[in-house]
Write a protein that holds these residues in place. Structure first.
Motif, short mmCIF file in Angstrom:
data_model
loop_
_atom_site.label_atom_id
_atom_site.label_comp_id
_atom_site.label_asym_id
_atom_site.label_seq_id
_atom_site.Cartn_x
_atom_site.Cartn_y
_atom_site.Cartn_z
N GLY A 90 47.49 52.28 36.53
CA GLY A 90 46.50 51.38 35.96
C GLY A 90 45.10 51.93 36.09
O GLY A 90 44.14 51.32 35.61
N SER A 103 57.13 41.04 29.61
CA SER A 103 56.36 41.94 30.46
C SER A 103 55.07 41.31 30.98
O SER A 103 54.39 41.90 31.81
N LEU A 104 54.72 40.16 30.45
CA LEU A 104 53.56 39.45 31.00
C LEU A 104 54.07 38.35 31.91
O LEU A 104 55.11 37.75 31.65
N ASN A 105 53.31 38.08 32.96
CA ASN A 105 53.70 37.03 33.90
C ASN A 105 53.63 35.68 33.19
O ASN A 105 52.58 35.26 32.75
N GLN A 108 51.05 32.87 34.52
CA GLN A 108 49.61 33.12 34.65
C GLN A 108 48.97 33.20 33.28
O GLN A 108 49.55 33.74 32.35
N GLN A 113 45.47 37.69 34.14
CA GLN A 113 46.23 38.93 34.33
C GLN A 113 45.38 40.15 34.02
O GLN A 113 45.53 41.19 34.65
N ILE A 114 44.49 40.01 33.05
CA ILE A 114 43.61 41.13 32.73
C ILE A 114 42.55 41.29 33.81
O ILE A 114 42.23 42.41 34.24
N GLU A 116 42.85 40.59 36.83
CA GLU A 116 43.47 41.22 37.99
C GLU A 116 43.50 42.74 37.81
O GLU A 116 43.15 43.49 38.72
N ALA A 117 43.89 43.17 36.59
CA ALA A 117 43.95 44.60 36.32
C ALA A 117 42.57 45.25 36.50
O ALA A 117 42.45 46.34 37.06
N LEU A 120 41.48 45.24 40.28
CA LEU A 120 42.24 46.15 41.15
C LEU A 120 41.59 47.53 41.19
O LEU A 120 41.79 48.30 42.12
N HIS A 121 40.83 47.85 40.15
CA HIS A 121 40.29 49.21 40.06
C HIS A 121 38.78 49.26 40.08
O HIS A 121 38.20 50.32 40.24
N TYR A 152 48.52 30.84 27.86
CA TYR A 152 49.66 31.42 28.57
C TYR A 152 50.38 32.36 27.61
O TYR A 152 50.34 32.15 26.39
N MET A 165 48.84 43.24 26.34
CA MET A 165 49.33 44.33 27.20
C MET A 165 48.44 45.57 27.07
O MET A 165 48.10 46.22 28.06
N MET A 168 45.17 45.14 28.75
CA MET A 168 45.33 45.26 30.20
C MET A 168 45.42 46.72 30.60
O MET A 168 44.85 47.14 31.61
N ASP C 218 60.60 42.01 34.15
CA ASP C 218 59.67 42.96 33.54
C ASP C 218 58.23 42.77 33.98
O ASP C 218 57.49 43.73 34.14
N TYR C 219 57.81 41.52 34.15
CA TYR C 219 56.40 41.33 34.46
C TYR C 219 56.04 41.90 35.83
O TYR C 219 54.89 42.25 36.08
N THR C 222 55.23 45.40 35.20
CA THR C 222 53.87 45.46 34.65
C THR C 222 52.84 45.38 35.77
O THR C 222 51.88 46.15 35.79
N ALA C 225 52.68 48.52 37.52
CA ALA C 225 52.09 49.56 36.68
C ALA C 225 50.57 49.45 36.62
O ALA C 225 49.89 50.42 36.38
N LYS C 226 50.05 48.23 36.83
CA LYS C 226 48.59 48.15 36.81
C LYS C 226 48.00 48.35 38.19
O LYS C 226 46.79 48.30 38.36
N GLY C 227 48.83 48.62 39.17
CA GLY C 227 48.31 49.03 40.47
C GLY C 227 48.42 48.01 41.60
O GLY C 227 47.79 48.17 42.63
N ARG C 232 50.81 42.15 47.15
CA ARG C 232 50.19 41.43 46.04
C ARG C 232 51.25 41.01 45.02
O ARG C 232 51.23 39.88 44.51
N ASN C 241 56.32 32.51 40.46
CA ASN C 241 57.40 32.33 39.51
C ASN C 241 58.65 31.78 40.18
O ASN C 241 59.39 30.99 39.60
#
Lengths: 328, 343, 321
Positions: A90, A103-105, A108, A113-114, A116-117, A120-121, A152, A165, A168, C218-219, C222, C225-227, C232, C241
């Motif tokens: 990421g 693939s998305l939570n 949330q 979710q974005i 968070e991404a 994180l960095h 959502y 995605m 993100m 899958d999530y 993800t 993959a974003k770190g 966490r 969930n």
């Protein structure tokens, strides 16, 4: 040519099978240069997704990377401590997946979710990150960004979810984006939009893309270079134009055959029958030998070496080597 | 008909049914592979279960034999049918009261035993051999699991499939009945049923069946609804297959994995429920639950009588553990959701 | 949302009526009042005594249909009483059932609430721990231990606990109950501990399955993959969930805190509703037993409705029409 951003050498990744472990990625080597789009092509079950996940060290248990080296920039991915690895994921390398649905939570909101991404960095406050997320939504072409941040995932369409995605994945301006079947689960019209988006983003941001796909049409649209993979090994590599116009491996020719409208050779070859067999039934010599129309003795016994067809274009095939590339 | 003849016939019928089911399963590649995988994963547990089944089977075959009669009680024993398991032990294998494992004297009073050193696991309050009783418990346990399953499985299949396949009013009605039954706390319902029906092997099994069928029926109903929508059902209908034939050939075989998983999971819970019922005084005669219940107070005696409790507990525990292990593996192998989660 | 709640409540009420019908069939049609009288007074009781007993316990009306007075039947009586919580007198000793219930709730709750909260805490944290190490020996050992623990009858936990901890080690009294706050703890530690031991295997395994299923989604990939780090991923993504199946289970269990634990209460002589049930069984007290089944179902149905509503709050995907 610019220097290589990703360098993979002799990568082996294994999964347990009923009778011992088998390498589903078996000695894969390739490079991705800065700003370049490389497509990794193959049928499902050929190990392309596992190759991609290995690069991120995200191979699901009980699979594991056995050997080989993976270098991103100056960093040896396999030797990085876990915390460092998280910074790469990421950060320098981002990844998007096939099913935007799952693939998305699901519980949330997309914005969160974005955010968070981003956080994180980058040391940003939540408000800053949210503004940043709104910009990213604009960048990937999501209208009504403010509203969509609070949605959502299930409230968005498949195409919109894939854009989320991508947004993100772009959060920290990665140097390499790994896109695992980014369009497979989408409608044809939406596919075209996402391909356009990826192409535009790449031009703007100058990032490299490793595109994992089974769809030669997508390859034709996006890739600079193509790696064809079969049963855990690379079968052919080369610039897109060369590989698509004059494929050097019977498997590549079969793949092209399955796609109408792509310029391909018209002569001699029948469609390839069947599917990629499970690892337990992989052939000893050339992995393709039990499906190949051109099979002859050495194919069954020995692994083929790379046969150079032209600059940067090579195929791992005994028949091509025998015919000096003329068989095409 | 003499009761033991009837029991023998039932045992033979059950055994034949089991063989028939196994033979039917062998013909399908799917089931054959599942069976082989099960043997590969859980050889020990399967062997334990088989050993219990063997003991239970041997304990279900009984006959009378004039040569059995020995000693002073000749008249009493003459007409009594004894099983194969019983015949491993002397006919008069009973003492007056407690004796410790391998003892040659009674625990209280110190009278010499008539079979000194022969009671490997001691005797209980009225001098019965504990090992012998524990062996006989296997049959009761298998009856609880087997007879109840014979009630539960057909009932749940019939109700679940018809509700799921026919749908409409019938489905509404069945769903209502199921939610009504499911809303009653199972132990309380079980107790209420047995109190009303009366105590006895068949009654207890019926009560366990009434409380147990709803879970499977729900699963079957949901799965049938899914299968009903599949294309091959339409294809079969286009080819002119009757509805009954469709259900029998295309729906029911696709439900069998649920039936097998449920049976495996149900079995141990049934046997454990019977233990609780025994303690409430409404269990089945001769079960390990009865032994545990009787042995409960013996822990406060001085010196402590521990062998009855320990023997019954271990006999019970070993069977339940083995069945749980097998059930776990069965679920992993047959349930597509968890398949592949473990290697 | 309101329309849904109303419909859900209506269906719940219908289920209550279904339960009452079932109970009527079981306790009046299958086991008739004469049977009950005979059970209470013994097989050899004279007919007059049976008659008297039936009249005393208000079982003398016709079962289904009374031509003289349509309201005076046992079925009407049964429904009216249950639905108005007028439970009448016990078949065994003529005490008002309601009074008994009121006395039993306190002791029951003082046992079940600590057991419930402690069980939830212990099993969820153990399950999280085991699920974090999935596909390792820690996980395998954890699962094996759970199956092991599940294979032991609860009766053995109780007998073993009483024998070892109370009789041999003498840490706590074998049984008994005293509601005064200074000493209540001394009596409750052992039953709570035994209850935890008996239930943790099944619970940990359930929660572990939930967590493992969730971590394979899958999530989660993800998020990695974003770190996101392991912690966490677990706390921010998986746990939230996993709450959905957990809530279903937990909310459904809450109503049963009131009905107590039949086995634990009876073994440890805690005078709660569980003990009352056991006494009812031993005394052939059908009236009390009937009420206990009814209350249990009522609480279950209430719990189900609460679960459905909590479910919609926890999962944004669920839309109520």
């Amino acid at each position: 040519m610019s220097e290589s951003l990703l360098e993979v050498r002799a990568l082996h990744t294994s999964f347990p099978q009923p009778h011992g472990r088998a390498n589903v990625v078996d000695g894969v080597s390739f490079d991705v240069n800065e700003g370049e789009t490389v497509a990794l092509v193959g049928e499902s079950g050929c190990g392309k997704s596992m190759t991609a996940l290995s690069l991120m060290r995200l191979v699901p248990k009980p699979g594991r990377i056995e050997s080989g080296s993976i270098r991103v920039g100056a960093r040896d991915v396999r030797a990085l401590p876990v915390t460092e690895m998280r910074r790469v994921r990421g950060g320098d390398v981002s990844m998007i997946f096939q099913e935007p649905m799952t693939s998305l939570n699901p519980v949330q909101r997309c914005g969160r979710q974005i955010v968070e991404a981003i956080r994180l960095h980058h040391a940003e406050s939540k408000a800053e990150a949210r503004g940043h997320a709104r910009d990213l939504f604009g960048e990937v072409g999501i209208p009504d960004a403010e509203e969509r941040l609070d949605a959502y995932p299930h409230q968005l369409s498949g195409g919109m979810r894939q854009r989320v995605m991508i947004a993100m994945a772009l959060a920290s301006r990665p140097k390499l984006l790994i896109a695992d079947e980014p369009t497979t689960a989408l409608d044809v019209t939406i596919q075209a939009q996402i391909i356009d988006l990826l192409r535009g983003l790449q031009r703007e941001l100058g990032m490299a893309i490793l595109l994992i796909t089974h769809d030669v049409g997508v390859v034709n649209e996006l890739a600079d270079r193509v790696l064809v993979m079969y049963a855990g090994r690379i079968a052919e590599e080369g610039p897109r134009r060369d590989v698509l116009a004059s494929p050097g491996h019977p498997y590549t020719r079969g793949l092209l055959r399955s796609l109408p409208g792509v310029v391909g050779p018209e002569d001699r070859l029948e469609e390839i029958e069947g599917v990629v067999p499970p690892p337990a039934q992989w052939a000893h010599g050339c992995r393709f030998s039990n499906r190949c129309p051109l099979v002859f003795e050495p194919c069954v016994e020995t692994q083929p070496e790379r046969f150079r067809l032209s600059d940067g274009h090579g195929a791992w095939c005994h028949a091509t080597k025998r015919d000096g590339g003329g068989a095409r | 008909m003499e009761p033991h003849v009837f029991s023998n016939l039932v045992t033979t019928a059950l055994f034949a049914g089991l063989m028939l089911a196994l033979w039917g399963a062998r013909r399908s590649l799917l089931w054959r592979n599942a069976g082989r995988e099960l043997v590969r994963r859980r050889p020990i547990s399967l062997a334990v279960v088989a050993a219990y089944a063997l003991v239970a089977g041997l304990d279900s075959i009984a006959w009378t034999d004039p040569h059995d009669a020995v000693g002073e009680d000749q008249a009493v024993l003459l007409g009594v049918a004894r099983t194969v398991v019983d015949r491993f032990f002397p006919a008069d294998f009973q003492e007056a009261s407690y004796s410790a494992p391998l003892a040659d004297r009674e625990l209280y009073g110190g009278e010499p035993l008539s079979h000194p050193g022969a009671h490997w696991l001691g005797t209980d309050i009225i001098g019965r051999d504990v090992f012998h009783r524990a062996l006989k418990g296997a049959r009761v346990a298998l009856i609880i699991g087997g007879l109840t399953s014979l009630i539960v499985l057909p009932l749940a299949l019939l109700v679940g499939v018809s509700a799921g396949y026919v749908g409409g009013r019938l489905d509404d009605a069945v769903f209502f009945v199921m939610s009504t039954l499911a809303s009653m706390p199972s132990l309380l319902l079980l107790i209420a049923l047995i109190m009303v029906l009366g105590v006895g092997t068949v009654q207890v099994c019926v009560a366990l069946g009434v409380t147990g069928w709803v879970g499977l029926a729900r699963l079957v109903r949901a799965e049938t609804m899914k299968i009903r929508e599949l294309e091959y059902i339409d294809a079969a209908r286009v080819l002119g297959a009757s509805e009954l034939r469709i259900v029998w050939r295309h729906v029911v075989p696709n439900l069998m994995h649920l039936v097998v998983i449920t049976f495996a999971l149900l079995f141990s819970s049934l046997v454990l429920s019977e233990v609780v019922l025994s303690w409430l005084g409404i269990g089945i005669d001769g079960s390990w639950g009865r032994m545990i219940d009787q042995a409960r107070t013996e822990l406060s005696r001085e010196p402590v009588i521990w062998w009855s409790l320990l023997t019954a507990s271990i006999a019970l525990f070993a069977l339940i553990l083995a069945v749980n292990q097998v059930a776990d593996a069965v679920r992993d192998i047959l349930d597509p959701r968890t398949a592949g989660e473990r290697s | 949302m309101i329309a849904y709640t109303v419909r859900r409540l209506a269906y719940g009420f219908a289920t209550v009526l279904g339960v009452l019908t079932f109970l009527f069939a079981l306790f009046f049609l299958y086991a008739t009042p004469e049977d009950m009288a005979r059970r209470a007074l013994g097989e050899k009781a004279p007919p007059q005594a049976l008659e008297q007993w039936i009249v005393n316990h208000d079982y003398h009306h016709p079962l289904l249909w009374n031509p003289d007075n349509p309201g005076q039947t046992l079925i009407v009586d049964h429904f009216r009483r249950m639905l108005t919580f007028d439970f009448g007198r016990s078949d065994a000793d003529d005490v008002l059932v309601t009074r008994r219930l009121r006395k039993g709730v306190g002791p029951s709750l003082s046992l079940t609430v600590p057991l419930f909260v402690g069980g939830l805490f212990v099993s969820i944290s153990l399950a999280l721990f085991v699920a974090t190490f999935r596909e390792t020996y820690i996980d395998r050992a954890g699962v094996a231990l759970c199956v092991f623990a599940m294979s032991v009858s609860i009766l053995l936990y109780i007998i073993g606990g009483q024998f070892l901890i109370a009789r041999v080690l003498r840490w706590f009294p074998i049984s008994g109950f005293d509601p005064s706050p200074e000493v209540i703890g001394r009596f409750l530690v052992l039953p709570v501990f035994v209850g935890l031991a008996a239930s943790f295997g099944e619970q940990v395994r359930f929660y572990r399955t939930v967590f493992v299923e969730e971590t394979n989604r899958d999530y989660v990939r993800t998020a990695r993959a974003k770190g996101c780090g392991d912690g966490r991923v677990m706390w921010h993504h998986v746990l939230r969930n996993a709450m959905i199946p957990i809530i279903t289970r937990v909310v459904l269990a809450i109503p049963f805190l009131f009905t107590g634990s039949i086995l634990l209460e009876s073994f440890f002589a805690i005078p709660g509703l569980g003990s009352i049930t056991v006494d009812a069984i031993h005394e052939n007290d059908f009236a009390t037993l009937r009420v206990m089944v009814f209350l249990g179902s009522l609480l279950f149905i209430v719990g189900q409705i609460a679960t459905d509503i909590c479910y919609t709050l926890a999962d944004p995907r669920v839309r109520l029409e």
